[in-house]
Design an enzyme around this catalytic site. Structure first.
Site, PDB file in Angstrom:
ATOM      1  N   SER A  42     -18.629  45.182  60.863  1.00 35.40           N
ATOM      2  CA  SER A  42     -19.400  43.997  61.304  1.00 35.40           C
ATOM      3  C   SER A  42     -18.562  43.319  62.243  1.00 35.40           C
ATOM      4  CB  SER A  42     -19.669  43.330  59.867  1.00 35.40           C
ATOM      5  OG  SER A  42     -18.650  42.787  59.294  1.00 35.40           O
ATOM      6  N   HIS A 178     -21.902  45.890  54.830  1.00 30.35           N
ATOM      7  CA  HIS A 178     -20.930  46.836  54.072  1.00 30.35           C
ATOM      8  C   HIS A 178     -21.468  47.732  52.920  1.00 30.35           C
ATOM      9  CE1 HIS A 178     -17.027  44.810  55.470  1.00 30.35           C
ATOM     10  NE2 HIS A 178     -17.506  45.133  56.406  1.00 30.35           N
ATOM     11  N   GLU A 187     -19.283  39.644  51.356  1.00 30.34           N
ATOM     12  CA  GLU A 187     -18.161  39.863  50.497  1.00 30.34           C
ATOM     13  C   GLU A 187     -17.841  38.717  49.495  1.00 30.34           C
ATOM     14  OE1 GLU A 187     -14.927  40.369  53.037  1.00 30.34           O
ATOM     15  OE2 GLU A 187     -15.783  42.152  54.052  1.00 30.34           O
ATOM     16  N   GLU A 228     -15.276  49.184  51.068  1.00 29.70           N
ATOM     17  CA  GLU A 228     -13.994  48.660  50.757  1.00 29.70           C
ATOM     18  C   GLU A 228     -13.634  48.880  49.341  1.00 29.70           C
ATOM     19  OE1 GLU A 228     -14.095  44.631  52.243  1.00 29.70           O
ATOM     20  OE2 GLU A 228     -14.778  45.101  53.889  1.00 29.70           O
ATOM     21  N   ASP A 266     -16.942  35.706  51.876  1.00 33.53           N
ATOM     22  CA  ASP A 266     -16.992  36.087  53.440  1.00 33.53           C
ATOM     23  C   ASP A 266     -18.586  36.369  53.507  1.00 33.53           C
ATOM     24  OD1 ASP A 266     -17.191  36.808  55.837  1.00 33.53           O
ATOM     25  OD2 ASP A 266     -15.881  38.580  55.824  1.00 33.53           O
ATOM     26  N   GLU A 309     -15.125  31.945  54.095  1.00 27.96           N
ATOM     27  CA  GLU A 309     -15.129  32.545  55.807  1.00 27.96           C
ATOM     28  C   GLU A 309     -16.316  32.968  56.333  1.00 27.96           C
ATOM     29  OE1 GLU A 309     -12.845  36.181  55.277  1.00 27.96           O
ATOM     30  OE2 GLU A 309     -13.654  37.145  57.105  1.00 27.96           O
ATOM     31  N   ASP A 336     -13.491  34.108  61.056  1.00 27.99           N
ATOM     32  CA  ASP A 336     -13.162  35.591  61.420  1.00 27.99           C
ATOM     33  C   ASP A 336     -14.040  35.915  62.666  1.00 27.99           C
ATOM     34  OD1 ASP A 336     -12.888  38.199  61.382  1.00 27.99           O
ATOM     35  OD2 ASP A 336     -14.230  38.355  59.607  1.00 27.99           O
ATOM     36  N   LYS A 361      -7.006  39.978  62.424  1.00 28.21           N
ATOM     37  CA  LYS A 361      -7.183  41.105  62.352  1.00 28.21           C
ATOM     38  C   LYS A 361      -6.647  41.810  63.811  1.00 28.21           C
ATOM     39  CE  LYS A 361     -11.649  41.415  59.782  1.00 28.21           C
ATOM     40  NZ  LYS A 361     -12.986  41.048  60.138  1.00 28.21           N
ATOM     41  N   HIS A 389      -7.723  43.787  56.342  1.00 31.04           N
ATOM     42  CA  HIS A 389      -7.952  45.183  56.654  1.00 31.04           C
ATOM     43  C   HIS A 389      -9.325  44.997  57.317  1.00 31.04           C
ATOM     44  CE1 HIS A 389     -10.834  45.256  52.774  1.00 31.04           C
ATOM     45  NE2 HIS A 389     -10.959  44.234  53.442  1.00 31.04           N
ATOM     46  N   LYS A 413      -6.090  39.942  52.832  1.00 27.34           N
ATOM     47  CA  LYS A 413      -7.550  40.563  52.340  1.00 27.34           C
ATOM     48  C   LYS A 413      -7.542  41.917  52.461  1.00 27.34           C
ATOM     49  CE  LYS A 413     -12.148  40.170  53.969  1.00 27.34           C
ATOM     50  NZ  LYS A 413     -13.054  39.303  54.854  1.00 27.34           N
TER      51      LYS A 413
HETATM   52  P1  PGA Z   1     -15.360  44.437  59.007  1.00 32.55           P
HETATM   53  O1  PGA Z   1     -15.575  43.140  58.061  1.00 32.55           O
HETATM   54  O2  PGA Z   1     -16.260  45.612  58.581  1.00 32.55           O
HETATM   55  O3  PGA Z   1     -15.826  43.983  60.554  1.00 32.55           O
HETATM   56  O4  PGA Z   1     -14.039  44.569  59.223  1.00 32.55           O
HETATM   57  C1  PGA Z   1     -14.685  42.728  57.324  1.00 32.55           C
HETATM   58  C2  PGA Z   1     -15.001  41.123  57.572  1.00 32.55           C
HETATM   59  O5  PGA Z   1     -15.945  40.600  58.076  1.00 32.55           O
HETATM   60  O6  PGA Z   1     -13.846  40.463  57.079  1.00 32.55           O
HETATM   61 ZN    ZN Z   2     -15.100  38.427  57.842  1.00 29.78          ZN
END
Ligand code: PGA
Ligand code: ZN
Length: 450
Positions: A42, A178, A187, A228, A266, A309, A336, A361, A389, A413
């Site tokens: 995402s 996800h 999340e 995850e 999140d 978040e 984020d 990240k 991650h 995280k």
């Molecule tokens: P991602 O999402 O799949 O883009 O890593 C994780 C997040 O939003 O923290």
């Molecule tokens: Zn995020």
């Protein structure tokens, strides 16, 4: 000091079986460093560019042969012969690649190509100096000058310590982009803030994870997992239900909700933001920004939420300062997708008082140097860092953990289950053992260690 002799990239698979890039760097001393890059499911719109092949006959267009070739044919010839290992050398290598690419978002060479090289150079150089990566990062970027402080403010050896280890932040229920048919929000996490030790906190987290599995089963929900390793039950009546389920799991595990364990969220609501409204299909609600803020404020009043978040969309900048103004003194408001590990966007968020914490990240920005720069900018402005991650595709590379230790992050995280995630916790616990007597744990002081 050593010179780069060889750089070789190849296409590998990441978790979720999407392709990724692995890079091997060989120094003239014969020392080797290998690193690989993750892939986000995402991703924020302002993230550094991931160069995909677009060839529908290979991996549905998601192959990374072009990025691999950019490393082998364009980046390698320019970097070979450069010195690594001295203060400033990692910056020089990364800067060279940034110039070679010449674009704001690394669209020419691809951030997947550039980050692979950046991390493999760091790995080779750390290996060459026989330094663990977290020490190498502090040394090569001269981080001591930022006053990365011992937990007790005293020097090591005099009752103080050089490192404050991050708390685990584990995703235990996931939905959104996800997982299919779970919650609208992405999340729901448990953050282990006991002051004991990393290993103790990890153990508690895993026990709660397993207890949650039982809670879900007892209530007739399935306990299949998403990207995850978190549960992604379908049929939940509302987006708030996971908070109740987590509460039950924490208490049944024998831990104190709000003291040993806090909730981190999140919602990643950029994914459900359209025409200036937030579409919460599960709740039958379509909210404007102020209503979205109030939605979360009522949760904050009812549950021990300690970090929040992406509670607003990455384009909804005007609303962020209102949220931070309202609850920023109580909890961590984390950017984020909003800030994507980009020092310029972080500066904008600081100027607007939009956040008080930032998710970091490595592949959002695409070099180790820029990532560390972002962490230090955060530090200088009292913004807590959380190193994360990627949901979509992780590898067994554990650089994110060493980075977290090097920069005094409040949390990591990651996880809780699946090989590529637990590898991170195993690395963190290894560091704790290695630093015995010279480290403390962020614990409930996580906002004071910046
Ligand atoms: P991602 O999402 O799949 O883009 O890593 C994780 C997040 O939003 O923290
Ligand atoms: Zn995020």
């Amino acid at each position: 000091m050593a010179k780069i002799q060889q750089i070789i990239a190849r296409e590998i698979l990441s978790s979720g079986s999407t392709p990724s890039v692995e890079v091997k760097v060989v120094l003239e001393t014969g020392t080797i460093g290998v690193a690989s890059v993750p892939y986000g499911a995402s991703a924020g719109i302002s993230e550094a560019f991931v160069l995909l092949d677009g060839d529908k006959n290979r991996f549905m267009g998601k192959g990374m042969i072009k990025a691999v070739e950019n490393v082998n044919k364009i980046i390698a010839p320019v970097l070979i012969g450069m010195d690594v290992g001295e203060v400033g050398s990692q910056n020089a290598v990364d800067q060279k690649m940034i110039e070679l690419d010449g674009t704001e978002r690394k669209t020419n060479l691809g951030a997947n190509a550039i980050l692979g090289v950046s991390l493999a150079v760091a790995r080779a150089s750390a290996n060459d100096q026989k330094l663990p990566m977290y020490r190498y990062i502090r040394q090569v970027f001269g981080l001591e000058k930022y006053g990365l402080l011992p937990g007790s403010q005293k020097p090591a050896g005099e009752g103080g310590c050089d490192y404050v280890l991050p708390n685990p932040m584990m995703v235990v229920i996931e939905g959104g982009a996800h997982a299919d048919e779970s919650t609208d929000l992405q999340e729901y996490m448990i953050s282990l803030i006991g002051n004991d030790s990393v290993a103790e906190n990890v153990r508690r987290g895993i026990e709660i994870y397993f207890t949650l599995k039982k809670v879900l089963k007892d209530k007739g929900y399935n306990s299949n997992v998403g990207n995850e390793g978190a549960f992604a039950p379908n049929g939940l009546p509302s987006n708030e239900t996971p908070l109740e389920l987590i509460k039950e799991a924490v208490e049944k595990s024998g831990y104190i909700f709000g003291k040993d364990v806090g909730i981190s969220l999140d919602p990643a609501v950029s994914e459900i933001y359209e025409n200036e409204k937030y579409e919460l299909a599960k709740d039958g609600k379509n909210l404007n920004s102020d209503e979205m803020i109030n939605y979360f404020v009522s949760w904050i009043n009812n549950y021990p939420i300690i970090t929040l978040e992406d509670a607003l969309a990455e384009t909804d900048w005007q609303a962020w300062p209102k949220l931070t103004e309202k609850v920023g003194d109580k909890i961590a408001i984390v950017g984020d997708d909003l800030t994507v590990t980009n020092p310029k966007l972080l500066q904008k968020a600081i100027d607007l008082k939009a956040i008080n914490s930032i998710l970091i990240k490595l592949n959002q920005i695409g070099t180790l140097s820029e990532t560390v720069e972002c962490c230090m900018l955060a530090r200088q402005n009292g913004i807590m860092t959380i190193i994360s991650h990627r949901g979509g595709g992780e590898t067994n590379d554990t650089t994110m953990i060493d980075l977290a230790v090097a920069v005094n992050a409040g949390f990591v995280k990651v996880g809780p289950s699946r090989g590529e995630r637990v590898e991170k916790y195993n690395r963190l616990m290894e560091i704790e053992t290695e630093l015995a007597g010279n480290c403390t744990v962020a614990g409930s002081n996580f906002r004071k260690i910046i």
